[in-house]
Design a protein around this motif. Structure first.
Motif, PDB file in Angstrom:
ATOM      1  N   ALA A   1     -27.666  48.661  -8.431  1.00 40.63           N
ATOM      2  CA  ALA A   1     -27.190  47.278  -8.577  1.00 40.63           C
ATOM      3  C   ALA A   1     -28.178  46.316  -7.923  1.00 40.63           C
ATOM      4  N   ASP A   2     -28.304  45.158  -8.536  1.00 41.05           N
ATOM      5  CA  ASP A   2     -29.184  44.119  -8.024  1.00 41.05           C
ATOM      6  C   ASP A   2     -28.750  42.817  -8.684  1.00 41.05           C
ATOM      7  N   PHE A   3     -28.406  41.814  -7.880  1.00 41.81           N
ATOM      8  CA  PHE A   3     -27.902  40.561  -8.447  1.00 41.81           C
ATOM      9  C   PHE A   3     -28.937  39.846  -9.302  1.00 41.81           C
ATOM     10  N   ASP A   4     -30.212  39.908  -8.928  1.00 36.82           N
ATOM     11  CA  ASP A   4     -31.247  39.275  -9.750  1.00 36.82           C
ATOM     12  C   ASP A   4     -31.326  39.957 -11.117  1.00 36.82           C
ATOM     13  N   ARG A   5     -31.214  41.289 -11.131  1.00 27.33           N
ATOM     14  CA  ARG A   5     -31.243  42.042 -12.399  1.00 27.33           C
ATOM     15  C   ARG A   5     -30.029  41.686 -13.256  1.00 27.33           C
ATOM     16  N   LEU A   6     -28.848  41.526 -12.621  1.00 28.90           N
ATOM     17  CA  LEU A   6     -27.645  41.114 -13.345  1.00 28.90           C
ATOM     18  C   LEU A   6     -27.873  39.760 -14.012  1.00 28.90           C
ATOM     19  N   LYS A   7     -28.391  38.809 -13.269  1.00 31.32           N
ATOM     20  CA  LYS A   7     -28.626  37.468 -13.803  1.00 31.32           C
ATOM     21  C   LYS A   7     -29.641  37.498 -14.946  1.00 31.32           C
ATOM     22  N   GLU A   8     -30.684  38.320 -14.807  1.00 33.14           N
ATOM     23  CA  GLU A   8     -31.678  38.458 -15.881  1.00 33.14           C
ATOM     24  C   GLU A   8     -31.020  39.000 -17.154  1.00 33.14           C
ATOM     25  N   GLN A   9     -30.164  40.017 -17.005  1.00 34.77           N
ATOM     26  CA  GLN A   9     -29.490  40.609 -18.163  1.00 34.77           C
ATOM     27  C   GLN A   9     -28.601  39.581 -18.859  1.00 34.77           C
ATOM     28  N   VAL A  10     -27.831  38.826 -18.085  1.00 31.97           N
ATOM     29  CA  VAL A  10     -26.918  37.838 -18.668  1.00 31.97           C
ATOM     30  C   VAL A  10     -27.711  36.711 -19.325  1.00 31.97           C
ATOM     31  N   ASP A  11     -28.731  36.200 -18.631  1.00 31.06           N
ATOM     32  CA  ASP A  11     -29.531  35.101 -19.175  1.00 31.06           C
ATOM     33  C   ASP A  11     -30.253  35.512 -20.458  1.00 31.06           C
TER      34      ASP A  11
ATOM     35  N   VAL B   1     -24.961  56.032 -13.252  1.00 30.50           N
ATOM     36  CA  VAL B   1     -24.946  55.062 -12.156  1.00 30.50           C
ATOM     37  C   VAL B   1     -26.354  54.516 -11.982  1.00 30.50           C
ATOM     38  N   LYS B   2     -26.482  53.210 -12.096  1.00 31.34           N
ATOM     39  CA  LYS B   2     -27.753  52.505 -11.950  1.00 31.34           C
ATOM     40  C   LYS B   2     -27.760  51.765 -10.621  1.00 31.34           C
TER      41      LYS B   2
ATOM     42  N   VAL C   1     -27.135  42.661 -21.716  1.00 28.09           N
ATOM     43  CA  VAL C   1     -26.472  43.310 -20.592  1.00 28.09           C
ATOM     44  C   VAL C   1     -26.301  44.799 -20.892  1.00 28.09           C
ATOM     45  N   VAL C   2     -26.789  45.637 -19.970  1.00 25.57           N
ATOM     46  CA  VAL C   2     -26.686  47.086 -20.159  1.00 25.57           C
ATOM     47  C   VAL C   2     -25.678  47.729 -19.209  1.00 25.57           C
ATOM     48  N   TRP C   3     -25.185  46.992 -18.226  1.00 24.93           N
ATOM     49  CA  TRP C   3     -24.183  47.527 -17.305  1.00 24.93           C
ATOM     50  C   TRP C   3     -22.794  47.233 -17.851  1.00 24.93           C
ATOM     51  N   ASP C   4     -21.939  48.236 -17.802  1.00 25.90           N
ATOM     52  CA  ASP C   4     -20.538  48.042 -18.186  1.00 25.90           C
ATOM     53  C   ASP C   4     -19.689  47.611 -16.997  1.00 25.90           C
ATOM     54  N   VAL C   5     -20.027  48.148 -15.824  1.00 31.00           N
ATOM     55  CA  VAL C   5     -19.263  47.897 -14.602  1.00 31.00           C
ATOM     56  C   VAL C   5     -20.246  47.647 -13.473  1.00 31.00           C
ATOM     57  N   LEU C   6     -19.906  46.695 -12.616  1.00 37.90           N
ATOM     58  CA  LEU C   6     -20.700  46.403 -11.426  1.00 37.90           C
ATOM     59  C   LEU C   6     -19.780  46.500 -10.221  1.00 37.90           C
ATOM     60  N   THR C   7     -20.159  47.313  -9.242  1.00 43.22           N
ATOM     61  CA  THR C   7     -19.388  47.359  -8.001  1.00 43.22           C
ATOM     62  C   THR C   7     -19.989  46.325  -7.058  1.00 43.22           C
ATOM     63  N   LEU C   8     -19.130  45.510  -6.455  1.00 44.59           N
ATOM     64  CA  LEU C   8     -19.621  44.455  -5.575  1.00 44.59           C
ATOM     65  C   LEU C   8     -18.513  43.977  -4.661  1.00 44.59           C
TER      66      LEU C   8
ATOM     67  N   GLY D   1     -24.249  50.375  -9.056  1.00 43.84           N
ATOM     68  CA  GLY D   1     -23.745  50.569  -7.699  1.00 43.84           C
ATOM     69  C   GLY D   1     -24.843  50.336  -6.677  1.00 43.84           C
ATOM     70  N   TRP D   2     -24.483  50.404  -5.407  1.00 41.22           N
ATOM     71  CA  TRP D   2     -25.385  50.023  -4.321  1.00 41.22           C
ATOM     72  C   TRP D   2     -26.002  51.203  -3.593  1.00 41.22           C
ATOM     73  N   GLY D   3     -25.670  52.427  -3.986  1.00 43.06           N
ATOM     74  CA  GLY D   3     -26.252  53.590  -3.321  1.00 43.06           C
ATOM     75  C   GLY D   3     -25.629  53.838  -1.955  1.00 43.06           C
ATOM     76  N   GLY D   4     -26.170  54.801  -1.245  1.00 41.87           N
ATOM     77  CA  GLY D   4     -25.720  55.108   0.113  1.00 41.87           C
ATOM     78  C   GLY D   4     -24.392  55.851   0.146  1.00 41.87           C
ATOM     79  N   ASP D   5     -23.770  55.820   1.309  1.00 39.48           N
ATOM     80  CA  ASP D   5     -22.514  56.545   1.524  1.00 39.48           C
ATOM     81  C   ASP D   5     -21.381  56.032   0.645  1.00 39.48           C
ATOM     82  N   ILE D   6     -21.316  54.711   0.440  1.00 41.47           N
ATOM     83  CA  ILE D   6     -20.244  54.161  -0.390  1.00 41.47           C
ATOM     84  C   ILE D   6     -20.388  54.657  -1.825  1.00 41.47           C
ATOM     85  N   GLN D   7     -21.613  54.758  -2.308  1.00 37.82           N
ATOM     86  CA  GLN D   7     -21.842  55.249  -3.667  1.00 37.82           C
ATOM     87  C   GLN D   7     -21.422  56.714  -3.785  1.00 37.82           C
ATOM     88  N   SER D   8     -21.760  57.505  -2.781  1.00 35.60           N
ATOM     89  CA  SER D   8     -21.357  58.918  -2.781  1.00 35.60           C
ATOM     90  C   SER D   8     -19.838  59.042  -2.801  1.00 35.60           C
ATOM     91  N   ALA D   9     -19.163  58.211  -2.021  1.00 39.53           N
ATOM     92  CA  ALA D   9     -17.693  58.241  -1.986  1.00 39.53           C
ATOM     93  C   ALA D   9     -17.116  57.811  -3.333  1.00 39.53           C
TER      94      ALA D   9
END
Length: 177
Positions: free
Chosen positions: A109-119, A106-107, A123-130, A79-87
């Protein structure tokens, strides 16, 4: 007001009226600096409990017919943190924990980290909020897996936001007044 400064309101544009109204409002804010400000009396406000206006759209485990399949398991969410993450924690993840017995981690989120995991095929994330526009771009670049709707029962989900690689979770609008 002198006769020369009187204005026929039928001949005034909205812009002129609002501009004049603003000037009048600002002028009214000035005051005699020798006078103490007038205290506004405190008033009691009643605490109102929110009441749902419609039935709940889905369960905390929407799409799964067997809520116990997550008991004792961990779900890793990026997730991205902040108020949306709290909600999201309050609206989704806490009820999911309660309903299933799963641990939700909840970890950040970072698109570069996602790409590194896939490449790296690690992959350690089950769900990505975006945002939806990012889901489309990431799916086209083969960084997202399609949702297996033989496992996820989409009948509990809002059909207009069920996509091949993502499911919408938040509705919002912008209103200009």
């Amino acid at each position: 007001m002198s006769r020369s400064s009187q204005v026929n309101l039928n001949q005034v544009s909205r812009r002129a009226l609002l501009g004049g109204g603003l000037a009048i409002g600002l002028a009214a804010c000035g005051g005699d600096s020798d006078k103490a400000p007038t205290a506004i009396p405190a008033t009691e406000t009643a605490t109102i409990e929110p009441v749902p206006t419609q039935p709940i759209l889905g369960s905390p485990v929407a799409g799964y017919t067997d809520n116990t399949r997550w008991a004792g398991r961990t779900l890793n969410v990026a997730g991205w943190g902040g108020d949306i993450q709290s909600a999201q924690d309050v609206a989704y993840f806490d009820p999911f924990r309660t309903d299933t017995g799963a641990d939700v981690q909840v970890k950040k989120a970072d698109f570069d980290r996602l790409k590194e995991q896939v490449d790296a095929e690690d992959v350690v994330w089950d769900v990505l909020t975006l945002p939806a526009e990012d889901a489309l771009a990431l799916s086209r670049a083969n960084y997202l897996e399609p949702i297996d709707f033989t496992v996820v029962d989409k009948t509990a989900l809002v059909p207009e936001i069920v996509l091949q690689y993502a499911v919408g979770s938040d509705f919002f609008s912008t209103v200009m007044v």
